[in-house]
Motif scaffolding. Structure first.
Motif, PDB file in Angstrom:
ATOM      1  N   ARG A 120       0.785  -1.204  -0.058  1.00  0.00           N
ATOM      2  CA  ARG A 120       0.000  -0.131  -0.136  1.00  0.00           C
ATOM      3  C   ARG A 120       0.925   1.560   0.052  1.00  0.00           C
ATOM      4  N   VAL A 121       1.789   1.264   0.839  1.00  0.00           N
ATOM      5  CA  VAL A 121       2.793   2.596   0.932  1.00  0.00           C
ATOM      6  C   VAL A 121       3.796   2.574  -0.394  1.00  0.00           C
ATOM      7  N   ARG A 122       4.124   1.513  -0.692  1.00  0.00           N
ATOM      8  CA  ARG A 122       5.128   1.680  -1.761  1.00  0.00           C
ATOM      9  C   ARG A 122       4.484   2.031  -2.966  1.00  0.00           C
ATOM     10  N   GLU A 123       3.360   1.736  -3.063  1.00  0.00           N
ATOM     11  CA  GLU A 123       2.614   2.066  -4.350  1.00  0.00           C
ATOM     12  C   GLU A 123       2.182   3.562  -4.337  1.00  0.00           C
ATOM     13  N   MET A 124       2.187   4.174  -3.021  1.00  0.00           N
ATOM     14  CA  MET A 124       1.496   5.531  -3.006  1.00  0.00           C
ATOM     15  C   MET A 124       2.620   6.540  -3.370  1.00  0.00           C
ATOM     16  N   GLN A 125       2.261   7.752  -3.914  1.00  0.00           N
ATOM     17  CA  GLN A 125       3.312   8.797  -4.392  1.00  0.00           C
ATOM     18  C   GLN A 125       3.086   9.855  -3.243  1.00  0.00           C
ATOM     19  N   ILE A 126       4.093  10.631  -3.068  1.00  0.00           N
ATOM     20  CA  ILE A 126       4.013  11.755  -2.199  1.00  0.00           C
ATOM     21  C   ILE A 126       3.291  12.594  -3.093  1.00  0.00           C
ATOM     22  N   SER A 127       2.361  13.493  -2.360  1.00  0.00           N
ATOM     23  CA  SER A 127       1.681  14.472  -3.092  1.00  0.00           C
ATOM     24  C   SER A 127       2.554  15.393  -4.021  1.00  0.00           C
ATOM     25  N   PRO A 128       2.627  15.179  -5.199  1.00  0.00           N
ATOM     26  CA  PRO A 128       3.600  16.197  -6.031  1.00  0.00           C
ATOM     27  C   PRO A 128       3.161  17.820  -5.811  1.00  0.00           C
ATOM     28  N   THR A 129       1.919  17.979  -5.755  1.00  0.00           N
ATOM     29  CA  THR A 129       1.769  19.539  -5.341  1.00  0.00           C
ATOM     30  C   THR A 129       2.595  19.995  -3.895  1.00  0.00           C
ATOM     31  N   LEU A 130       2.735  19.081  -3.215  1.00  0.00           N
ATOM     32  CA  LEU A 130       3.610  19.354  -2.062  1.00  0.00           C
ATOM     33  C   LEU A 130       5.062  19.535  -2.297  1.00  0.00           C
ATOM     34  N   VAL A 145       6.628  20.468  -5.178  1.00  0.00           N
ATOM     35  CA  VAL A 145       6.730  21.945  -5.548  1.00  0.00           C
ATOM     36  C   VAL A 145       6.641  22.893  -4.586  1.00  0.00           C
ATOM     37  N   MET A 146       5.581  23.031  -3.621  1.00  0.00           N
ATOM     38  CA  MET A 146       5.560  23.707  -2.480  1.00  0.00           C
ATOM     39  C   MET A 146       6.639  23.864  -1.714  1.00  0.00           C
ATOM     40  N   ASN A 147       7.296  22.512  -1.406  1.00  0.00           N
ATOM     41  CA  ASN A 147       8.584  22.395  -0.578  1.00  0.00           C
ATOM     42  C   ASN A 147       9.719  23.112  -1.207  1.00  0.00           C
ATOM     43  N   ARG A 148       9.925  22.887  -2.436  1.00  0.00           N
ATOM     44  CA  ARG A 148      11.061  23.691  -3.249  1.00  0.00           C
ATOM     45  C   ARG A 148      10.825  25.305  -2.932  1.00  0.00           C
ATOM     46  N   ALA A 149       9.810  25.753  -3.323  1.00  0.00           N
ATOM     47  CA  ALA A 149       9.318  27.316  -3.145  1.00  0.00           C
ATOM     48  C   ALA A 149       9.768  27.673  -1.780  1.00  0.00           C
ATOM     49  N   LEU A 207       3.019  30.677  -7.174  1.00  0.00           N
ATOM     50  CA  LEU A 207       1.685  30.465  -8.085  1.00  0.00           C
ATOM     51  C   LEU A 207       1.132  29.160  -7.754  1.00  0.00           C
ATOM     52  N   GLY A 208       1.634  28.473  -6.848  1.00  0.00           N
ATOM     53  CA  GLY A 208       1.422  27.051  -6.493  1.00  0.00           C
ATOM     54  C   GLY A 208       0.197  26.870  -5.563  1.00  0.00           C
ATOM     55  N   PRO A 209      -0.018  27.580  -4.832  1.00  0.00           N
ATOM     56  CA  PRO A 209      -0.792  27.432  -3.793  1.00  0.00           C
ATOM     57  C   PRO A 209      -2.090  26.869  -3.902  1.00  0.00           C
ATOM     58  N   GLY A 210      -2.636  25.963  -3.092  1.00  0.00           N
ATOM     59  CA  GLY A 210      -3.818  25.120  -3.322  1.00  0.00           C
ATOM     60  C   GLY A 210      -4.726  25.629  -2.093  1.00  0.00           C
ATOM     61  N   GLU A 211      -4.625  26.934  -1.585  1.00  0.00           N
ATOM     62  CA  GLU A 211      -5.400  27.303  -0.545  1.00  0.00           C
ATOM     63  C   GLU A 211      -5.624  28.731  -0.708  1.00  0.00           C
ATOM     64  N   GLU A 242      14.573  30.024 -13.654  1.00  0.00           N
ATOM     65  CA  GLU A 242      14.823  31.412 -14.203  1.00  0.00           C
ATOM     66  C   GLU A 242      14.075  32.467 -13.856  1.00  0.00           C
ATOM     67  N   ALA A 243      12.875  32.000 -13.685  1.00  0.00           N
ATOM     68  CA  ALA A 243      11.921  33.199 -13.202  1.00  0.00           C
ATOM     69  C   ALA A 243      11.469  33.363 -11.810  1.00  0.00           C
ATOM     70  N   ARG A 244      12.050  32.567 -10.900  1.00  0.00           N
ATOM     71  CA  ARG A 244      11.680  32.478  -9.542  1.00  0.00           C
ATOM     72  C   ARG A 244      10.145  32.525  -9.295  1.00  0.00           C
ATOM     73  N   VAL A 245       9.429  31.890 -10.217  1.00  0.00           N
ATOM     74  CA  VAL A 245       8.068  31.736 -10.104  1.00  0.00           C
ATOM     75  C   VAL A 245       7.782  30.113 -10.122  1.00  0.00           C
ATOM     76  N   ALA A 246       6.997  29.749  -8.966  1.00  0.00           N
ATOM     77  CA  ALA A 246       6.664  28.480  -8.758  1.00  0.00           C
ATOM     78  C   ALA A 246       5.168  28.045  -9.662  1.00  0.00           C
ATOM     79  N   VAL A 247       5.139  27.050 -10.187  1.00  0.00           N
ATOM     80  CA  VAL A 247       3.920  26.754 -10.665  1.00  0.00           C
ATOM     81  C   VAL A 247       3.856  25.183 -10.552  1.00  0.00           C
ATOM     82  N   VAL A 248       2.681  24.401 -10.669  1.00  0.00           N
ATOM     83  CA  VAL A 248       2.700  23.115 -10.449  1.00  0.00           C
ATOM     84  C   VAL A 248       2.560  22.076 -11.908  1.00  0.00           C
TER      85      VAL A 248
END
Ligand code: PLP
Length: 402
Positions: A16-26, A28-32, A45-49, A359-365
Protein backbone atom coordinates in the motif's frame (compact mmCIF):
# COMPACT_ATOMS: atom_id res chain seq x y z
CA UNK A 1 10.67 14.61 -8.56
CA UNK A 2 10.64 13.48 -4.98
CA UNK A 3 8.38 10.46 -5.36
CA UNK A 4 8.48 6.92 -4.15
CA UNK A 5 11.33 7.91 -1.87
CA UNK A 6 11.09 4.69 0.11
CA UNK A 7 14.35 3.04 -0.81
CA UNK A 8 15.78 1.77 2.48
CA UNK A 9 16.48 -1.91 2.08
CA UNK A 10 16.42 -2.59 5.83
CA UNK A 11 12.81 -1.61 6.44
CA UNK A 12 10.05 -3.62 4.83
CA UNK A 13 7.18 -1.41 3.71
CA UNK A 14 3.75 -2.56 2.65
CA UNK A 15 2.49 -2.71 -0.91
CA UNK A 16 0.00 0.00 0.00
CA UNK A 17 2.63 2.52 0.96
CA UNK A 18 5.12 1.51 -1.73
CA UNK A 19 2.53 2.18 -4.40
CA UNK A 20 1.62 5.55 -2.93
CA UNK A 21 3.25 8.70 -4.26
CA UNK A 22 4.12 11.73 -2.20
CA UNK A 23 1.67 14.43 -3.18
CA UNK A 24 3.48 16.12 -6.09
CA UNK A 25 1.82 19.43 -5.33
CA UNK A 26 3.57 19.35 -1.95
CA UNK A 27 6.94 18.63 -3.63
CA UNK A 28 6.76 21.90 -5.59
CA UNK A 29 5.58 23.83 -2.57
CA UNK A 30 8.50 22.49 -0.56
CA UNK A 31 11.04 23.68 -3.10
CA UNK A 32 9.48 27.12 -3.26
CA UNK A 33 9.49 27.28 0.55
CA UNK A 34 13.16 26.26 0.63
CA UNK A 35 14.14 29.00 -1.81
CA UNK A 36 12.08 31.58 0.05
CA UNK A 37 13.80 30.57 3.30
CA UNK A 38 17.13 31.23 1.56
CA UNK A 39 15.94 34.79 0.93
CA UNK A 40 14.96 34.31 -2.72
CA UNK A 41 11.91 36.31 -3.80
CA UNK A 42 9.74 33.54 -5.26
CA UNK A 43 6.33 34.38 -6.74
CA UNK A 44 4.42 31.37 -5.59
CA UNK A 45 1.63 30.51 -8.03
CA UNK A 46 1.42 27.01 -6.60
CA UNK A 47 -0.90 27.40 -3.62
CA UNK A 48 -3.93 25.22 -3.28
CA UNK A 49 -5.37 27.36 -0.54
CA UNK A 50 -7.00 30.78 -0.23
CA UNK A 51 -4.65 33.68 0.47
CA UNK A 52 -7.30 35.24 2.72
CA UNK A 53 -7.42 34.90 6.48
CA UNK A 54 -10.17 32.86 8.11
CA UNK A 55 -13.10 35.26 8.77
CA UNK A 56 -12.79 36.98 12.14
CA UNK A 57 -16.15 35.80 13.43
CA UNK A 58 -15.10 32.21 12.73
CA UNK A 59 -11.81 32.66 14.60
CA UNK A 60 -13.71 34.23 17.49
CA UNK A 61 -16.02 31.19 17.62
CA UNK A 62 -12.96 28.94 17.82
CA UNK A 63 -11.55 30.98 20.71
CA UNK A 64 -14.91 30.96 22.46
CA UNK A 65 -15.06 27.19 22.12
CA UNK A 66 -11.77 26.91 23.98
CA UNK A 67 -12.91 29.33 26.69
CA UNK A 68 -16.14 27.40 27.12
CA UNK A 69 -14.27 24.15 27.55
CA UNK A 70 -15.39 22.58 24.28
CA UNK A 71 -12.07 20.83 24.19
CA UNK A 72 -13.12 17.19 24.59
CA UNK A 73 -14.04 14.33 22.29
CA UNK A 74 -17.29 14.82 20.44
CA UNK A 75 -19.34 12.10 18.85
CA UNK A 76 -17.20 10.35 16.27
CA UNK A 77 -18.99 11.61 13.16
CA UNK A 78 -19.10 15.19 14.46
CA UNK A 79 -21.45 16.99 16.84
CA UNK A 80 -25.15 16.62 16.24
CA UNK A 81 -25.40 20.42 16.04
CA UNK A 82 -22.89 20.57 13.19
CA UNK A 83 -24.38 17.64 11.31
CA UNK A 84 -27.88 19.15 11.69
CA UNK A 85 -26.59 22.47 10.35
CA UNK A 86 -24.92 20.80 7.37
CA UNK A 87 -27.98 18.68 6.57
CA UNK A 88 -30.20 21.75 6.92
CA UNK A 89 -28.05 23.70 4.52
CA UNK A 90 -28.39 21.04 1.80
CA UNK A 91 -32.10 20.72 2.48
CA UNK A 92 -32.66 24.45 2.08
CA UNK A 93 -30.66 24.59 -1.12
CA UNK A 94 -31.83 21.43 -2.83
CA UNK A 95 -35.10 20.43 -1.19
CA UNK A 96 -33.57 17.20 0.12
CA UNK A 97 -34.57 15.70 3.45
CA UNK A 98 -31.16 14.85 4.80
CA UNK A 99 -30.81 14.27 8.54
CA UNK A 100 -27.79 14.17 10.84
CA UNK A 101 -27.43 10.43 10.14
CA UNK A 102 -26.73 11.26 6.48
CA UNK A 103 -23.77 13.47 7.42
CA UNK A 104 -20.25 12.83 8.63
CA UNK A 105 -17.76 15.56 9.54
CA UNK A 106 -14.08 14.73 9.53
CA UNK A 107 -10.57 16.04 9.43
CA UNK A 108 -10.88 17.67 6.01
CA UNK A 109 -12.81 16.68 2.93
CA UNK A 110 -9.78 14.57 2.13
CA UNK A 111 -10.48 12.31 5.06
CA UNK A 112 -14.09 11.73 4.05
CA UNK A 113 -13.05 10.94 0.47
CA UNK A 114 -10.62 8.45 1.94
CA UNK A 115 -13.09 6.89 4.39
CA UNK A 116 -15.75 6.46 1.75
CA UNK A 117 -13.29 5.06 -0.79
CA UNK A 118 -12.15 2.53 1.82
CA UNK A 119 -15.76 1.71 2.60
CA UNK A 120 -16.89 1.14 -1.01
CA UNK A 121 -13.88 0.04 -3.07
CA UNK A 122 -12.69 -3.55 -2.83
CA UNK A 123 -9.61 -5.25 -4.28
CA UNK A 124 -9.83 -5.19 -8.07
CA UNK A 125 -12.71 -2.70 -8.29
CA UNK A 126 -12.28 -0.01 -10.90
CA UNK A 127 -13.06 3.61 -10.18
CA UNK A 128 -13.39 6.03 -13.08
CA UNK A 129 -11.73 9.40 -12.58
CA UNK A 130 -11.97 12.09 -15.26
CA UNK A 131 -8.51 13.34 -16.14
CA UNK A 132 -6.87 15.79 -15.41
CA UNK A 133 -7.70 14.95 -11.80
CA UNK A 134 -6.95 16.10 -8.30
CA UNK A 135 -3.87 14.24 -7.06
CA UNK A 136 -5.35 12.31 -4.15
CA UNK A 137 -8.18 10.55 -5.99
CA UNK A 138 -6.08 7.86 -7.70
CA UNK A 139 -3.84 7.26 -4.70
CA UNK A 140 -6.82 6.80 -2.42
CA UNK A 141 -8.34 4.26 -4.82
CA UNK A 142 -5.00 2.42 -5.05
CA UNK A 143 -4.67 2.43 -1.29
CA UNK A 144 -8.06 0.71 -1.03
CA UNK A 145 -6.82 -1.98 -3.44
CA UNK A 146 -8.83 -0.65 -6.37
CA UNK A 147 -7.74 0.46 -9.78
CA UNK A 148 -8.09 4.07 -10.91
CA UNK A 149 -9.24 4.26 -14.52
CA UNK A 150 -8.85 7.62 -16.19
CA UNK A 151 -11.44 9.16 -18.48
CA UNK A 152 -9.60 11.78 -20.49
CA UNK A 153 -11.46 15.06 -20.88
CA UNK A 154 -11.03 17.42 -23.79
CA UNK A 155 -9.36 20.83 -23.39
CA UNK A 156 -11.48 22.10 -26.27
CA UNK A 157 -14.55 21.28 -24.20
CA UNK A 158 -13.06 23.21 -21.26
CA UNK A 159 -12.04 19.88 -19.65
CA UNK A 160 -15.67 19.21 -18.73
CA UNK A 161 -16.24 15.49 -18.25
CA UNK A 162 -18.94 13.92 -20.39
CA UNK A 163 -20.82 10.66 -20.04
CA UNK A 164 -19.20 9.52 -23.28
CA UNK A 165 -15.71 10.04 -21.76
CA UNK A 166 -16.75 7.86 -18.85
CA UNK A 167 -18.55 5.20 -20.86
CA UNK A 168 -15.49 4.82 -23.08
CA UNK A 169 -13.46 3.41 -20.17
CA UNK A 170 -16.18 1.59 -18.23
CA UNK A 171 -16.06 -2.16 -17.69
CA UNK A 172 -17.86 -4.82 -15.74
CA UNK A 173 -15.52 -4.01 -12.85
CA UNK A 174 -16.55 -0.35 -12.66
CA UNK A 175 -17.48 0.28 -9.05
CA UNK A 176 -17.85 4.04 -9.09
CA UNK A 177 -17.05 7.41 -10.59
CA UNK A 178 -15.43 10.41 -8.92
CA UNK A 179 -16.42 13.81 -10.28
CA UNK A 180 -14.86 17.00 -8.96
CA UNK A 181 -16.58 20.22 -9.96
CA UNK A 182 -15.41 22.99 -9.97
CA UNK A 183 -12.28 21.10 -10.81
CA UNK A 184 -8.82 21.19 -9.37
CA UNK A 185 -6.61 21.63 -11.46
CA UNK A 186 -8.55 22.66 -14.58
CA UNK A 187 -11.28 24.90 -13.16
CA UNK A 188 -13.87 23.01 -15.24
CA UNK A 189 -17.46 23.25 -14.04
CA UNK A 190 -19.74 20.44 -15.15
CA UNK A 191 -23.09 21.42 -16.64
CA UNK A 192 -26.32 20.30 -14.99
CA UNK A 193 -27.55 18.17 -17.86
CA UNK A 194 -24.28 16.26 -18.18
CA UNK A 195 -24.03 15.63 -14.46
CA UNK A 196 -27.59 14.34 -14.43
CA UNK A 197 -26.75 11.90 -17.24
CA UNK A 198 -23.73 10.65 -15.31
CA UNK A 199 -25.80 10.21 -12.13
CA UNK A 200 -28.43 8.20 -14.02
CA UNK A 201 -25.75 6.10 -15.68
CA UNK A 202 -24.09 5.34 -12.34
CA UNK A 203 -27.44 4.43 -10.79
CA UNK A 204 -28.29 2.13 -13.67
CA UNK A 205 -25.03 0.21 -13.16
CA UNK A 206 -25.06 0.15 -9.38
CA UNK A 207 -21.96 2.32 -9.34
CA UNK A 208 -21.47 5.07 -6.80
CA UNK A 209 -20.96 8.68 -7.79
CA UNK A 210 -18.60 10.49 -5.45
CA UNK A 211 -19.12 14.17 -6.09
CA UNK A 212 -16.44 16.48 -4.71
CA UNK A 213 -17.67 20.05 -4.57
CA UNK A 214 -14.90 21.53 -2.46
CA UNK A 215 -14.77 24.67 -4.66
CA UNK A 216 -18.54 25.05 -4.97
CA UNK A 217 -18.65 28.79 -4.35
CA UNK A 218 -15.94 29.70 -6.81
CA UNK A 219 -17.60 29.83 -10.23
CA UNK A 220 -17.48 32.84 -12.52
CA UNK A 221 -18.79 34.53 -15.63
CA UNK A 222 -22.31 33.23 -15.66
CA UNK A 223 -21.32 29.63 -15.05
CA UNK A 224 -23.37 27.88 -12.39
CA UNK A 225 -22.33 25.28 -9.87
CA UNK A 226 -24.59 22.26 -9.82
CA UNK A 227 -24.39 19.76 -7.01
CA UNK A 228 -25.17 16.09 -7.51
CA UNK A 229 -26.71 16.18 -4.03
CA UNK A 230 -29.77 17.88 -5.55
CA UNK A 231 -30.79 14.43 -6.87
CA UNK A 232 -30.09 12.61 -3.64
CA UNK A 233 -33.75 11.79 -2.93
CA UNK A 234 -34.04 10.01 -6.27
CA UNK A 235 -30.71 8.20 -6.03
CA UNK A 236 -29.87 7.84 -2.33
CA UNK A 237 -27.67 4.81 -2.74
CA UNK A 238 -25.73 6.27 -5.65
CA UNK A 239 -24.83 9.83 -4.69
CA UNK A 240 -22.15 10.80 -2.20
CA UNK A 241 -21.45 14.50 -1.78
CA UNK A 242 -18.09 15.55 -0.35
CA UNK A 243 -17.41 19.10 0.71
CA UNK A 244 -15.15 21.11 2.94
CA UNK A 245 -14.82 24.28 4.96
CA UNK A 246 -11.24 24.65 3.68
CA UNK A 247 -11.56 26.67 0.49
CA UNK A 248 -15.00 28.21 0.91
CA UNK A 249 -14.29 29.78 4.27
CA UNK A 250 -10.49 30.00 4.05
CA UNK A 251 -10.21 27.40 6.83
CA UNK A 252 -7.60 25.02 5.43
CA UNK A 253 -5.70 24.71 8.69
CA UNK A 254 -8.78 23.99 10.77
CA UNK A 255 -9.15 20.64 9.00
CA UNK A 256 -12.87 20.33 8.73
CA UNK A 257 -14.65 18.63 5.85
CA UNK A 258 -17.78 16.55 5.48
CA UNK A 259 -19.73 14.13 3.37
CA UNK A 260 -23.42 13.45 2.85
CA UNK A 261 -24.65 10.07 1.68
CA UNK A 262 -27.00 7.20 2.43
CA UNK A 263 -27.07 6.57 6.19
CA UNK A 264 -25.45 3.14 5.70
CA UNK A 265 -22.56 4.64 3.73
CA UNK A 266 -22.12 7.25 6.46
CA UNK A 267 -22.22 4.52 9.11
CA UNK A 268 -19.49 2.61 7.26
CA UNK A 269 -17.35 5.74 6.90
CA UNK A 270 -17.98 6.44 10.59
CA UNK A 271 -16.77 2.98 11.51
CA UNK A 272 -13.48 3.61 9.71
CA UNK A 273 -13.20 7.08 11.23
CA UNK A 274 -13.84 5.68 14.71
CA UNK A 275 -10.71 3.54 14.39
CA UNK A 276 -8.49 6.20 12.83
CA UNK A 277 -8.93 9.84 13.81
CA UNK A 278 -12.27 9.75 15.69
CA UNK A 279 -13.99 13.12 15.66
CA UNK A 280 -12.58 16.16 13.90
CA UNK A 281 -11.32 18.87 16.26
CA UNK A 282 -14.05 20.03 18.63
CA UNK A 283 -12.79 23.60 18.26
CA UNK A 284 -12.93 23.47 14.48
CA UNK A 285 -16.45 22.08 14.62
CA UNK A 286 -17.59 25.04 16.73
CA UNK A 287 -15.90 27.43 14.30
CA UNK A 288 -17.50 25.67 11.33
CA UNK A 289 -20.93 26.05 12.90
CA UNK A 290 -20.33 29.80 13.10
CA UNK A 291 -19.12 29.95 9.48
CA UNK A 292 -22.20 28.10 8.26
CA UNK A 293 -24.42 30.49 10.21
CA UNK A 294 -22.98 33.76 9.01
CA UNK A 295 -19.72 33.56 7.12
CA UNK A 296 -21.07 34.00 3.61
CA UNK A 297 -20.46 37.77 3.32
CA UNK A 298 -16.76 37.03 3.64
CA UNK A 299 -17.05 34.30 1.02
CA UNK A 300 -18.62 36.83 -1.33
CA UNK A 301 -15.65 39.18 -0.85
CA UNK A 302 -13.19 36.39 -1.60
CA UNK A 303 -15.19 35.41 -4.67
CA UNK A 304 -15.02 38.98 -5.98
CA UNK A 305 -11.25 39.04 -5.58
CA UNK A 306 -10.83 35.70 -7.37
CA UNK A 307 -13.11 36.86 -10.16
CA UNK A 308 -11.11 40.03 -10.69
CA UNK A 309 -7.80 38.15 -10.72
CA UNK A 310 -9.06 35.51 -13.12
CA UNK A 311 -10.43 38.16 -15.48
CA UNK A 312 -6.95 39.70 -15.61
CA UNK A 313 -4.96 36.48 -15.62
CA UNK A 314 -6.47 34.46 -18.48
CA UNK A 315 -5.96 37.12 -21.17
CA UNK A 316 -2.51 37.95 -19.74
CA UNK A 317 -1.42 34.31 -20.05
CA UNK A 318 -2.92 33.99 -23.53
CA UNK A 319 -0.99 37.10 -24.58
CA UNK A 320 2.31 35.27 -23.94
CA UNK A 321 3.60 33.67 -27.10
CA UNK A 322 3.33 29.89 -26.91
CA UNK A 323 0.96 29.65 -23.91
CA UNK A 324 -2.67 28.73 -24.41
CA UNK A 325 -5.23 28.85 -21.67
CA UNK A 326 -8.75 27.59 -22.20
CA UNK A 327 -11.43 29.54 -20.49
CA UNK A 328 -12.54 27.36 -17.59
CA UNK A 329 -15.08 28.63 -15.15
CA UNK A 330 -14.25 27.84 -11.57
CA UNK A 331 -12.02 27.13 -8.56
CA UNK A 332 -8.95 29.39 -8.33
CA UNK A 333 -6.75 27.71 -10.90
CA UNK A 334 -6.00 27.98 -14.58
CA UNK A 335 -4.40 25.16 -16.52
CA UNK A 336 -2.54 26.54 -19.54
CA UNK A 337 -1.07 24.34 -22.26
CA UNK A 338 2.71 24.77 -22.32
CA UNK A 339 3.55 22.01 -24.79
CA UNK A 340 4.63 24.40 -27.55
CA UNK A 341 7.81 24.94 -25.51
CA UNK A 342 8.73 21.25 -25.52
CA UNK A 343 11.93 20.35 -27.32
CA UNK A 344 15.49 21.01 -26.18
CA UNK A 345 15.85 22.03 -22.56
CA UNK A 346 12.15 21.75 -21.80
CA UNK A 347 10.83 18.25 -22.28
CA UNK A 348 7.70 18.09 -20.19
CA UNK A 349 5.62 19.93 -17.62
CA UNK A 350 8.12 19.15 -14.85
CA UNK A 351 11.10 20.63 -16.69
CA UNK A 352 8.91 23.59 -17.67
CA UNK A 353 8.06 24.19 -13.99
CA UNK A 354 11.73 23.71 -13.01
CA UNK A 355 12.75 26.24 -15.66
CA UNK A 356 10.28 28.81 -14.34
CA UNK A 357 11.47 28.29 -10.79
CA UNK A 358 15.16 28.53 -11.78
CA UNK A 359 14.92 31.33 -14.31
CA UNK A 360 11.92 33.37 -13.24
CA UNK A 361 11.63 32.47 -9.56
CA UNK A 362 8.00 31.62 -10.16
CA UNK A 363 6.47 28.43 -8.75
CA UNK A 364 3.79 26.61 -10.75
CA UNK A 365 2.70 22.98 -10.48
CA UNK A 366 3.53 20.61 -13.35
CA UNK A 367 0.47 19.12 -15.00
CA UNK A 368 2.00 15.64 -14.78
CA UNK A 369 0.95 15.74 -11.13
CA UNK A 370 -2.65 15.81 -12.34
CA UNK A 371 -2.33 13.41 -15.25
CA UNK A 372 -1.64 15.89 -18.05
CA UNK A 373 1.94 16.52 -19.06
CA UNK A 374 1.09 19.27 -21.58
CA UNK A 375 -0.09 21.69 -18.90
CA UNK A 376 0.87 23.46 -15.71
CA UNK A 377 -1.42 24.64 -12.93
CA UNK A 378 -1.33 28.30 -11.99
CA UNK A 379 -3.17 29.33 -8.85
CA UNK A 380 -4.68 32.77 -8.49
CA UNK A 381 -5.05 32.44 -4.75
CA UNK A 382 -2.50 35.19 -4.51
CA UNK A 383 -2.78 38.99 -4.77
CA UNK A 384 -3.27 40.67 -8.14
CA UNK A 385 -0.02 42.52 -7.58
CA UNK A 386 1.95 39.29 -7.14
CA UNK A 387 0.12 37.70 -10.06
CA UNK A 388 1.19 40.60 -12.27
CA UNK A 389 4.76 40.27 -11.08
CA UNK A 390 4.68 36.52 -11.69
CA UNK A 391 3.25 36.80 -15.19
CA UNK A 392 5.83 39.47 -16.14
CA UNK A 393 8.59 37.16 -14.96
CA UNK A 394 7.14 34.19 -16.83
CA UNK A 395 6.92 36.22 -20.03
CA UNK A 396 10.50 37.38 -19.73
CA UNK A 397 11.86 33.89 -18.95
CA UNK A 398 9.94 32.27 -21.81
CA UNK A 399 11.07 34.90 -24.30
CA UNK A 400 14.66 33.80 -23.62
CA UNK A 401 13.82 30.36 -24.95
CA UNK A 402 13.40 31.91 -28.39
C1 PLP B 1 -10.56 18.80 -5.27
C2 PLP B 1 -10.22 18.77 -3.83
N1 PLP B 1 -10.91 17.96 -3.02
C3 PLP B 1 -10.66 17.88 -1.71
C4 PLP B 1 -9.66 18.64 -1.14
C5 PLP B 1 -9.41 18.45 0.32
O1 PLP B 1 -9.50 19.56 1.08
P1 PLP B 1 -9.54 19.46 2.67
O2 PLP B 1 -9.03 18.15 3.08
O3 PLP B 1 -8.69 20.59 3.12
O4 PLP B 1 -10.97 19.63 3.04
C6 PLP B 1 -8.90 19.49 -1.93
C7 PLP B 1 -7.78 20.25 -1.38
O5 PLP B 1 -6.87 20.69 -2.05
C8 PLP B 1 -9.19 19.56 -3.32
O6 PLP B 1 -8.51 20.38 -4.13
Amino acid sequence: MEMNVITRPDIRFTRRVREMQISPTLAVMNRAIELTAQGVDVVDLGPGEPDFPTPESVCAAGKRAIDQGLTKYTSGNGTKALRDALAGRYNRRYGTSLAAENVIAGTGGKQELFNITLALVDEGDEVIIPSPYWVSFPDQVLFAGGKPVFAKTDARNGFRPTLEDIEAVASSRTRGVIINSPNNPTGAVIAEQELRRIVEWCASRDAFLMFDETYEFFVYEGSKHVSAVRWFEEYPSTIIGVNSMSKTFAMTGWRLGYAVAHRDVIAAAGKIQSHSTSNPSSISQAAALEALGGGEDEVQRMWEAYRERRAWLIPAINAIDGLRCDNTDGAFYIFPDVSSFFGGRIRDSQSFADYLLDEARVAVVPGSAFGSDDHVRISYATSLERLKEGVARIESALSKLG
